[in-house]
Structure formats: C-alpha cells, structure tokens
Motif scaffolding. Structure first.
Motif, PDB file in Angstrom:
ATOM      1  N   TYR A 230       0.853  -1.191   0.000  1.00 30.27           N
ATOM      2  CA  TYR A 230       0.000   0.000   0.000  1.00 30.27           C
ATOM      3  C   TYR A 230       0.887   1.239   0.000  1.00 30.27           C
ATOM      4  N   THR A 231       0.569   2.206  -0.865  1.00 27.87           N
ATOM      5  CA  THR A 231       1.381   3.419  -0.968  1.00 27.87           C
ATOM      6  C   THR A 231       0.530   4.643  -0.684  1.00 27.87           C
ATOM      7  N   ARG A 232       1.162   5.652  -0.093  1.00 28.57           N
ATOM      8  CA  ARG A 232       0.465   6.899   0.234  1.00 28.57           C
ATOM      9  C   ARG A 232       1.152   8.062  -0.461  1.00 28.57           C
ATOM     10  N   GLY A 233       0.341   8.972  -1.011  1.00 27.82           N
ATOM     11  CA  GLY A 233       0.889  10.075  -1.779  1.00 27.82           C
ATOM     12  C   GLY A 233       1.088  11.360  -1.013  1.00 27.82           C
ATOM     13  N   SER A 234       0.651  11.400   0.253  1.00 27.39           N
ATOM     14  CA  SER A 234       0.752  12.643   1.002  1.00 27.39           C
ATOM     15  C   SER A 234       0.668  12.345   2.494  1.00 27.39           C
ATOM     16  N   HIS A 238       7.242   9.991   5.873  1.00 29.54           N
ATOM     17  CA  HIS A 238       8.214   9.579   4.861  1.00 29.54           C
ATOM     18  C   HIS A 238       7.912  10.203   3.501  1.00 29.54           C
ATOM     19  N   VAL A 239       6.639  10.456   3.214  1.00 33.48           N
ATOM     20  CA  VAL A 239       6.284  11.115   1.955  1.00 33.48           C
ATOM     21  C   VAL A 239       6.767  12.561   1.975  1.00 33.48           C
ATOM     22  N   SER A 272       2.092  17.200   1.072  1.00 32.30           N
ATOM     23  CA  SER A 272       3.399  16.804   0.552  1.00 32.30           C
ATOM     24  C   SER A 272       4.078  17.911  -0.238  1.00 32.30           C
ATOM     25  N   THR A 273       3.326  18.665  -1.065  1.00 35.65           N
ATOM     26  CA  THR A 273       3.934  19.762  -1.815  1.00 35.65           C
ATOM     27  C   THR A 273       4.467  20.822  -0.878  1.00 35.65           C
ATOM     28  N   LEU A 274       3.645  21.214   0.072  1.00 34.76           N
ATOM     29  CA  LEU A 274       4.029  22.250   1.023  1.00 34.76           C
ATOM     30  C   LEU A 274       5.253  21.824   1.815  1.00 34.76           C
ATOM     31  N   ALA A 275       5.244  20.595   2.309  1.00 37.48           N
ATOM     32  CA  ALA A 275       6.380  20.085   3.075  1.00 37.48           C
ATOM     33  C   ALA A 275       7.632  20.034   2.220  1.00 37.48           C
ATOM     34  N   SER A 348      -4.527  16.707   7.527  1.00 38.54           N
ATOM     35  CA  SER A 348      -3.264  17.224   7.020  1.00 38.54           C
ATOM     36  C   SER A 348      -2.110  16.498   7.696  1.00 38.54           C
ATOM     37  N   SER A 349      -0.951  16.583   7.096  1.00 42.52           N
ATOM     38  CA  SER A 349       0.244  15.932   7.612  1.00 42.52           C
ATOM     39  C   SER A 349       0.476  16.267   9.084  1.00 42.52           C
TER      40      SER A 349
END
Length: 459
Positions: A230-234, A238-239, A272-275, A348-349
């Motif tokens: 299973y993969t997560r995009g955000s 680790h992402v 993820s983009t912001l981070a 959110s993250s």
C-alpha cells in the motif's frame, strides 16, 4: 510591456546537483514526534501492524527522528529523468501585477506524470520491490498520485491498482486513461469492489467520494493480499521527506539568483507539496537562518488547517488506519466536489500540523473562483497553466505581491508550482464560461465531520 534582454528568468542545476538525501523535519521538532496510536488500545502502534501495508525502510523513515535519509542510488538514477526541476523568475507576472515583489516559482510539471508526485512514488515502488512485493495499491484524488504510482510500478515491473475519488474519476477521464496507459487498473471510489465501498454506496449510490473513502478501499485490498504494497501520496512523514528534494534544489537556485525568499507559498491538502518546498527552509530558520513566512494555501471547501481541529483521527473513512495527531475535519467529512481534487483531504500531515500549531507556518483558505482567476492570470503571463491545486499557491502569492504593491515594499516570494493543469481543462472551461461553482460546506456538514473525531484523552 517592455523587457530588458539581460533579465534572467530561469535558474537550472545539473544532474550532479540532485540531492543525495531526503530531509526529515521531525528531527528539528525537539527530537520527538507524536506517536501513531492503535485505535483499539490507545497505545503506540506496533511495527508489525505497520508492516501489514508498508515496506520496512518506509516504516523506519516514518518513525525516525534522524535528520536525513540517504536516497538509494537506483532512485536517484531515475530522478535524473526530470530532476533537478527548473526555477523561474516570474518577471512577466510581476509586470502584470505592477508589484515591487520578486516572484519565483519552482516548477514540478516537467516530471513524466506532470506533477511532483513521482518524487515519492519512485522510492515507494523501489522499497516495495526490494521487499518482494509484486504489486502496488493506492488511492488518488485528482489523479496525480495515481499516475505517478502507475508509472513507477511500470518502471519496477510491478502491477498497480488505483482507487480514484469518484468525482475526479468523472471530471478527469484523461487522468484515468494515462494511468491505464502506464498499465494500472483504475476504479472510481466508492466502488462495489470492497466492503468499504459497498457500505458507502448502500447509503448513497451517487456519493461523490473522498480521499478518506478511497484510502479505506485501497487498504482493504492491500490487507487482503500480502503480495501488494500500500502506498500513500501525502501526509505521512516519509512522503514529506521524499518531497524535500524540491526545497533543497530551490535553496540552491535562490542562491544562483542571489536572493532568498521572504515568503514561501505552497498548496496544502495532505501536505506533501508544502512540506517538500517549505521544510528545507524551515530547517534553515530553526537552525539560526533568516526569518521567513511559510504559507499553506487550502480551499475554503476543505479548510483542514484553518477550520480543522488538532486531534487524533483516522486518515480514512472506514477507520482502517491507525490514529495520527494532526489537523482534521473528521474522517467522515466529505467536501464539495471542487476541482482541486488533491486538496480534498479531511486531514493534514502531522508534521505540517505541528508547524502550524507551533506558529512556524500559517494557513489561508481560498475560494475556487478566485483560485481559477489566478491560474488564468498566471497562464497568460508565464505560459504555464497550473493545476488547480497549484493555483491555490499562485492565488496566495498574488495576494502577497499585491500587498507589497500597496505597502511599497519589495519582498521575494517563492511559489511551489506542483504541476500543470493540462488534465484540468474542463474545469478551466467552466471558469471561463462563468459556470464554475464556489461551493463551501454548510455548518452542519462541518459539524458532522468534527463529530466523527474519536474522543481520546491523549492529545
């Protein structure tokens, strides 16, 4: 409009400048991180439980407070296909706005799938391949993450199954077609393929879907087959770390421009983009560097950071995920079907949430029509049509640049332009025809979401 021939607009690096490590901002938050909790016991979740869906190196990165992780050679070799990505000075936009602000943007749309998402999809595919898994399964909102996983899976000889949020599945048929071109199987979520999907469809056959529901479906499939990763995009630590290649490159490119940002702006759904853009600059600030404002731009339709609550909550609607401490609108919150599908995340993250909670980052919520107005303005000035998600960052940056004009002050503003909007032309067509809605959830919808947050004594 007049231009000077010696005005530099593009700042590029060589392949040798690709970062050799991913940064882990958790190391800069006092060396501690809020534990991930087992919802049944309220105790920290075991590594064995996480291993049901994650490869061991990803678990290590998720839980670690080490300052950085080495990028494996095979991953860095694939990065060479599009990294380093270019940074531009938006001189034409500056002139259109008549602002003294210096506007830059780091453009991730040059990646094969058109967005920043392969920065994490490639290492996740690599680690799962190393772990002996034969396929990947994931969820996707607008489709950028699903496309990246489909491409990365093909590179490593893995199968890919993608559950795409139903409203985006219908809004963006060519995203689905691209995933299928890479070899993935893509299903609209909620789907009749899983117990989680069937339960939602039984309540509402026309349900628009949400990232939380799509996550439940993807996890259900992954748990049923140990051959699948299973993969997560955000959101996950680790992402966020994988995406810091963006900010590391941007710091080097700002040095080429003999400048340093006063303001960094990125879109925020899961984060993820912001981070990826902000965390290298945040580390610099925390270690004695220059003062800087970091701004998260999110939709009014899903204002997780501006209206959410800091709490332990699930990341999925069916409560299959463990509990993370983060800003959340509640795992049962379903936002309106706005076109920035990648920002329709109820949570959110945890790391982004920590930064906002500690006053290290701020957030603004923006309306859909104003965001698309900014996207069109950017396209006509700079020649790049941003994805709706990216246009949130553009809108916030334009607002800051106009404030500079009003105050007569010159500031450097850096935008995380996460991808292009070539698969979002139907949405832009609605904007141009004046038929794009400006949806905002009712107070009742907000309260229903918040009421679904688990009641835990430990925060």
């Amino acid at each position: 409009m007049r231009f000077t021939l010696n005005e530099r607009v593009k700042y590029t690096l060589s392949e040798d400048d690709i970062p050799t490590s991913w940064l882990n901002i958790a190391a800069d938050f006092g060396g501690t991180a809020a534990p991930i909790l087992d919802p049944a016991t309220g105790e920290p979740v075991s590594r064995d439980e996480l291993a049901r869906s994650m490869a061991e190196p990803l678990i290590e990165q998720e839980l670690s407070t080490e300052p950085e992780f080495e990028i494996p050679g095979p991953v860095r070799d694939i990065y060479r296909q599009w990294r380093p990505t270019p940074m531009y000075r938006a001189r034409r936009l500056e002139r259109v706005l008549d602002t003294p602000a210096r506007i830059y943007y780091k453009y991730e749309g040059v990646a094969p799938s058109g967005s920043l998402k392969p920065n994490s999809a490639v290492p996740q595919a690599y680690y799962n391949k190393q772990a002996g898994r034969t396929g990947l399964v994931t969820e996707t909102g607008a489709g950028q993450w699903g496309t990246a996983i489909a491409s990365a899976a093909a590179m490593f000889g893995l199968t890919a199954k993608v559950f795409m949020v139903g409203v985006s599945f219908r809004q963006k048929p060519y995203r689905r077609a691209l995933m299928e071109a890479y070899g993935a199987i893509c299903s609209a979520s909620p789907s009749p393929e899983t117990a989680a999907g069937r339960a939602i469809l039984a309540e509402d056959p026309d349900h628009p879907g949400s990232l939380g529901i799509a996550k439940s479906e993807a996890m259900e499939v992954a748990w049923a087959n140990p051959e699948l990763g299973y993969t997560r995009g955000s959101s996950l630590n680790h992402v966020c770390a994988h995406q810091t290649v963006i900010g590391q490159e941007a710091m080097a490119q700002m040095a080429l421009a003999d400048d340093y940002p006063d303001i960094v702006v990125g879109p925020c759904g899961g984060g993820s983009t912001l981070a990826g853009m902000c965390f290298p600059f945040l580390r610099d600030k925390l270690r004695g560097g220059r003062e800087i404002r970091l701004i998260a731009a999110e939709p009014v339709a899903c204002p997780t950071l501006t209206r959410g609550r800091i709490a332990y909550d699930h990341s999925d609607a069916a409560r299959l995920t463990p509990l993370s401490r983060m800003h959340t609108l509640g795992h049962r919150f379903v936002p309106p079907p706005v076109h920035a599908g990648g920002l329709r995340a109820h949570d959110s993250s945890p790391l982004i949430s920590r930064a906002v909670e500690n006053g290290l980052m701020e957030a603004v919520a923006l309306r859909q029509v104003a965001v698309f107005e900014a996207g069109i303005m950017f396209a006509r000035a700079e020649g790049i049509l941003p994805a709706p998600e990216s246009s949130h960052a553009v809108r916030a940056a334009i607002d800051e640049a106009l404030r500079c004009r009003e105050e007569g002050r010159s500031k450097a503003i850096l935008i995380a332009l996460s991808g292009h909007g070539h698969f979002d032309l139907a949405a832009y067509e609605k904007y141009l025809s004046g038929t794009l809605p400006d949806d905002e959830p009712s107070e009742e919808v907000f309260q229903q979401g918040l009421d679904s947050i688990p009641q835990l004594a430990t925060l």
